[in-house]
Design an enzyme around this catalytic site. Sequence first.
Site, mmCIF file in Angstrom:
data_model
loop_
_atom_site.group_PDB
_atom_site.id
_atom_site.type_symbol
_atom_site.label_atom_id
_atom_site.label_comp_id
_atom_site.label_asym_id
_atom_site.label_seq_id
_atom_site.Cartn_x
_atom_site.Cartn_y
_atom_site.Cartn_z
ATOM 1 N N GLN A 1 0.839 -1.199 0.000
ATOM 2 C CA GLN A 1 0.000 0.000 0.000
ATOM 3 C C GLN A 1 0.878 1.254 0.000
ATOM 4 O O GLN A 1 0.373 2.361 -0.151
ATOM 5 C CB GLN A 1 -0.888 -0.007 1.253
ATOM 6 C CG GLN A 1 -1.878 -1.154 1.304
ATOM 7 C CD GLN A 1 -2.521 -1.283 2.678
ATOM 8 O OE1 GLN A 1 -2.060 -2.030 3.524
ATOM 9 N NE2 GLN A 1 -3.577 -0.523 2.893
ATOM 10 N N ASN A 2 2.180 1.063 0.165
ATOM 11 C CA ASN A 2 3.095 2.197 0.256
ATOM 12 C C ASN A 2 3.426 2.747 -1.124
ATOM 13 O O ASN A 2 3.497 2.000 -2.103
ATOM 14 C CB ASN A 2 4.394 1.781 0.957
ATOM 15 C CG ASN A 2 4.141 1.321 2.377
ATOM 16 O OD1 ASN A 2 3.119 1.639 2.967
ATOM 17 N ND2 ASN A 2 5.067 0.563 2.928
ATOM 18 N N VAL A 3 3.684 4.046 -1.178
ATOM 19 C CA VAL A 3 4.053 4.677 -2.449
ATOM 20 C C VAL A 3 5.558 4.922 -2.521
ATOM 21 O O VAL A 3 6.047 5.519 -3.473
ATOM 22 C CB VAL A 3 3.263 5.990 -2.664
ATOM 23 C CG1 VAL A 3 1.772 5.702 -2.762
ATOM 24 C CG2 VAL A 3 3.551 7.015 -1.565
ATOM 25 N N ASP A 4 6.310 4.458 -1.517
ATOM 26 C CA ASP A 4 7.766 4.598 -1.558
ATOM 27 C C ASP A 4 8.376 3.458 -2.372
ATOM 28 O O ASP A 4 7.677 2.531 -2.789
ATOM 29 C CB ASP A 4 8.361 4.659 -0.141
ATOM 30 C CG ASP A 4 8.103 3.382 0.666
ATOM 31 O OD1 ASP A 4 8.517 2.300 0.201
ATOM 32 O OD2 ASP A 4 7.509 3.462 1.757
ATOM 33 N N HIS B 1 -1.321 1.508 -4.456
ATOM 34 C CA HIS B 1 -1.708 2.917 -4.371
ATOM 35 C C HIS B 1 -0.807 3.845 -5.167
ATOM 36 O O HIS B 1 -0.839 5.058 -4.973
ATOM 37 C CB HIS B 1 -1.760 3.349 -2.892
ATOM 38 C CG HIS B 1 -2.794 2.606 -2.112
ATOM 39 N ND1 HIS B 1 -2.752 2.452 -0.739
ATOM 40 C CD2 HIS B 1 -3.905 1.940 -2.517
ATOM 41 C CE1 HIS B 1 -3.790 1.744 -0.337
ATOM 42 N NE2 HIS B 1 -4.499 1.409 -1.390
ATOM 43 N N GLY C 1 2.898 -4.347 8.958
ATOM 44 C CA GLY C 1 2.818 -2.909 9.135
ATOM 45 C C GLY C 1 1.617 -2.224 8.530
ATOM 46 O O GLY C 1 1.718 -1.103 8.040
ATOM 47 N N THR C 2 0.484 -2.875 8.552
ATOM 48 C CA THR C 2 -0.735 -2.230 8.068
ATOM 49 C C THR C 2 -1.853 -2.410 9.069
ATOM 50 O O THR C 2 -1.987 -3.460 9.692
ATOM 51 C CB THR C 2 -1.168 -2.774 6.691
ATOM 52 O OG1 THR C 2 -2.458 -2.230 6.361
ATOM 53 C CG2 THR C 2 -1.234 -4.285 6.664
#
Length: 235
Positions: A88-91, A106, A179-180
Amino acid sequence: MGKKKIAVLTGAGVSAESGLSTFRGSGGLWGKYDPMEVASIEGWYRNRSLVLGFYNDLRKTLETAAPNAAHRAIAALEDRFDVTVITQNVDNLHERAGSTRVIHLHGEATKVRPEEGVYDRTYSEAEVIDVGYSPVVLGDKAPNGSQLRPHIVFFGESVPKIGKAVDVVEDADLMLIVGTSLQVYPAAGLYAYAKAGTPIYIIDPEDVPVRDSRITHIREVATKGMETFMTKFLK
């Protein structure tokens, strides 16, 4: 017989120990910014400069961040297993740690695409431009002449890669969630697509709003939790 397949779903908690703010929770970005202003499609059309500035700042932060032990441990799973990371991270920390198959649900902060047609067509991957950590401002145009926008799935937009993620989870022999908070849909419901009997491990120090007999909850931060998972539960 092929390698066992592991589907790894990650959220902001896996990157928090790299110095990247989570969005929810204590000290999260949504305590400092109104998500409807900087991360919704309505906010984009209302104030493009504000949204571009927010993601310019995010890229600047990302440039100095480094993958942590949790990212590296997830990447190391590929030595023994067939691993797909659904994030889900954008990094880009999973890729920088060495993960070779990553689905960004995402979007990606280091990429942009044309805004034109956002409501009425699916963008082409060929239109996506990797800008790295460079800023993008109002007036920066795509080859088709339209304003460049962040390659981000804004609130109010569909999640185009969710079908691909469902396929990965359905095919997995084991699912790992790191981590979510499991509060953002549709990603939060992905675990339900795991086959009957598939073990599911959740690494998160907080309570998670799911009840499933297949789930083992490791109540630790991502780095420590990955260590626990790999030494005590991984076979």
